[in-house]
Motif scaffolding. Structure first.
Motif, PDB file in Angstrom:
ATOM      1  N   ASP A  30       0.821  -1.211   0.000  1.00 36.34           N
ATOM      2  CA  ASP A  30       0.000   0.000   0.000  1.00 36.34           C
ATOM      3  C   ASP A  30       0.859   1.267   0.000  1.00 36.34           C
ATOM      4  O   ASP A  30       0.422   2.320  -0.453  1.00 36.34           O
ATOM      5  CB  ASP A  30      -0.927   0.034   1.218  1.00 36.34           C
ATOM      6  CG  ASP A  30      -1.986  -1.045   1.174  1.00 36.34           C
ATOM      7  OD1 ASP A  30      -2.474  -1.375   0.078  1.00 36.34           O
ATOM      8  OD2 ASP A  30      -2.323  -1.567   2.255  1.00 36.34           O
ATOM      9  N   LEU A  31       2.065   1.156   0.528  1.00 33.82           N
ATOM     10  CA  LEU A  31       2.950   2.312   0.637  1.00 33.82           C
ATOM     11  C   LEU A  31       3.976   2.360  -0.489  1.00 33.82           C
ATOM     12  O   LEU A  31       4.801   3.258  -0.541  1.00 33.82           O
ATOM     13  CB  LEU A  31       3.684   2.290   1.985  1.00 33.82           C
ATOM     14  CG  LEU A  31       2.806   2.154   3.223  1.00 33.82           C
ATOM     15  CD1 LEU A  31       3.670   2.185   4.476  1.00 33.82           C
ATOM     16  CD2 LEU A  31       1.726   3.206   3.272  1.00 33.82           C
ATOM     17  N   ASN A  32       3.920   1.399  -1.392  1.00 28.59           N
ATOM     18  CA  ASN A  32       4.909   1.273  -2.460  1.00 28.59           C
ATOM     19  C   ASN A  32       4.481   2.084  -3.678  1.00 28.59           C
ATOM     20  O   ASN A  32       4.076   1.553  -4.693  1.00 28.59           O
ATOM     21  CB  ASN A  32       5.088  -0.199  -2.827  1.00 28.59           C
ATOM     22  CG  ASN A  32       6.295  -0.427  -3.691  1.00 28.59           C
ATOM     23  OD1 ASN A  32       7.135   0.461  -3.845  1.00 28.59           O
ATOM     24  ND2 ASN A  32       6.396  -1.603  -4.259  1.00 28.59           N
ATOM     25  N   ILE A  33       4.605   3.396  -3.560  1.00 36.28           N
ATOM     26  CA  ILE A  33       4.143   4.272  -4.639  1.00 36.28           C
ATOM     27  C   ILE A  33       5.149   4.297  -5.793  1.00 36.28           C
ATOM     28  O   ILE A  33       6.323   4.015  -5.617  1.00 36.28           O
ATOM     29  CB  ILE A  33       3.895   5.711  -4.130  1.00 36.28           C
ATOM     30  CG1 ILE A  33       5.164   6.325  -3.563  1.00 36.28           C
ATOM     31  CG2 ILE A  33       2.773   5.731  -3.123  1.00 36.28           C
ATOM     32  CD1 ILE A  33       5.045   7.800  -3.241  1.00 36.28           C
ATOM     33  N   ASP A  34       4.656   4.659  -6.956  1.00 35.56           N
ATOM     34  CA  ASP A  34       5.491   4.789  -8.138  1.00 35.56           C
ATOM     35  C   ASP A  34       6.081   6.194  -8.157  1.00 35.56           C
ATOM     36  O   ASP A  34       5.355   7.179  -8.180  1.00 35.56           O
ATOM     37  CB  ASP A  34       4.647   4.540  -9.385  1.00 35.56           C
ATOM     38  CG  ASP A  34       5.469   4.526 -10.655  1.00 35.56           C
ATOM     39  OD1 ASP A  34       6.684   4.823 -10.599  1.00 35.56           O
ATOM     40  OD2 ASP A  34       4.898   4.214 -11.710  1.00 35.56           O
ATOM     41  N   LEU A  35       7.395   6.284  -8.134  1.00 34.15           N
ATOM     42  CA  LEU A  35       8.091   7.569  -8.126  1.00 34.15           C
ATOM     43  C   LEU A  35       8.534   7.971  -9.524  1.00 34.15           C
ATOM     44  O   LEU A  35       9.494   8.726  -9.688  1.00 34.15           O
ATOM     45  CB  LEU A  35       9.280   7.511  -7.169  1.00 34.15           C
ATOM     46  CG  LEU A  35       8.958   7.221  -5.708  1.00 34.15           C
ATOM     47  CD1 LEU A  35      10.227   7.015  -4.911  1.00 34.15           C
ATOM     48  CD2 LEU A  35       8.107   8.326  -5.120  1.00 34.15           C
ATOM     49  N   GLY A  36       7.831   7.491 -10.526  1.00 34.53           N
ATOM     50  CA  GLY A  36       8.139   7.843 -11.909  1.00 34.53           C
ATOM     51  C   GLY A  36       9.490   7.308 -12.336  1.00 34.53           C
ATOM     52  O   GLY A  36       9.759   6.122 -12.170  1.00 34.53           O
ATOM     53  N   PRO A  37      10.368   8.176 -12.851  1.00 33.34           N
ATOM     54  CA  PRO A  37      11.654   7.711 -13.362  1.00 33.34           C
ATOM     55  C   PRO A  37      12.546   7.092 -12.276  1.00 33.34           C
ATOM     56  O   PRO A  37      13.475   6.368 -12.571  1.00 33.34           O
ATOM     57  CB  PRO A  37      12.305   8.972 -13.938  1.00 33.34           C
ATOM     58  CG  PRO A  37      11.465  10.115 -13.554  1.00 33.34           C
ATOM     59  CD  PRO A  37      10.168   9.601 -13.031  1.00 33.34           C
ATOM     60  N   LEU A  38      12.247   7.357 -11.019  1.00 28.23           N
ATOM     61  CA  LEU A  38      13.037   6.792  -9.927  1.00 28.23           C
ATOM     62  C   LEU A  38      12.633   5.367  -9.592  1.00 28.23           C
ATOM     63  O   LEU A  38      13.297   4.677  -8.842  1.00 28.23           O
ATOM     64  CB  LEU A  38      12.896   7.655  -8.669  1.00 28.23           C
ATOM     65  CG  LEU A  38      13.401   9.084  -8.799  1.00 28.23           C
ATOM     66  CD1 LEU A  38      13.104   9.861  -7.521  1.00 28.23           C
ATOM     67  CD2 LEU A  38      14.869   9.127  -9.130  1.00 28.23           C
ATOM     68  N   GLY A  39      11.499   4.926 -10.113  1.00 33.31           N
ATOM     69  CA  GLY A  39      11.013   3.579  -9.832  1.00 33.31           C
ATOM     70  C   GLY A  39      10.032   3.585  -8.672  1.00 33.31           C
ATOM     71  O   GLY A  39       9.512   4.624  -8.267  1.00 33.31           O
TER      72      GLY A  39
END
Length: 93
Positions: free
Chosen positions: A81-90
């Motif tokens: 649930d806390l594993n958000i997508d940080l875009g280019p950072l993964g």
């Protein structure tokens, strides 16, 4: 209300709003915890800390991780649930 009529509307259900806010806050806290942990590891590996400071830092990080687990349980969240997508950072985790 049929499903197609609910699109574009804000869900004002207090319970889902509370859960969403808890998830957001916990995600930000987890991100900060990971940043602090990485910085601490760099300092330990750099040899700039005394043995006592290394011990204190280890205890503080373990306590923080325990508190995060406790809060995730209280809010019914898991690590994904806390594993958000940080875009280019993964992904966060």
């Amino acid at each position: 209300m049929p499903q197609n009529q609910t699109r574009g509307r804000i869900n004002l259900d207090p319970e889902s709003a509370e859960n969403g806010l808890a998830e957001l806050v916990m995600t930000v806290i987890e991100l900060l915890r990971q940043i602090v942990e990485r910085h601490a590891i760099r300092r330990v590996e750099g040899g700039t800390l005394s043995d006592q400071q290394v011990e204190d830092l280890g205890v503080a990080l373990m306590d923080l991780e325990d508190k995060m687990e406790e809060l995730k349980e209280i809010f019914g969240l898991d690590a994904e649930d806390l594993n958000i997508d940080l875009g280019p950072l993964g992904r966060l985790m």
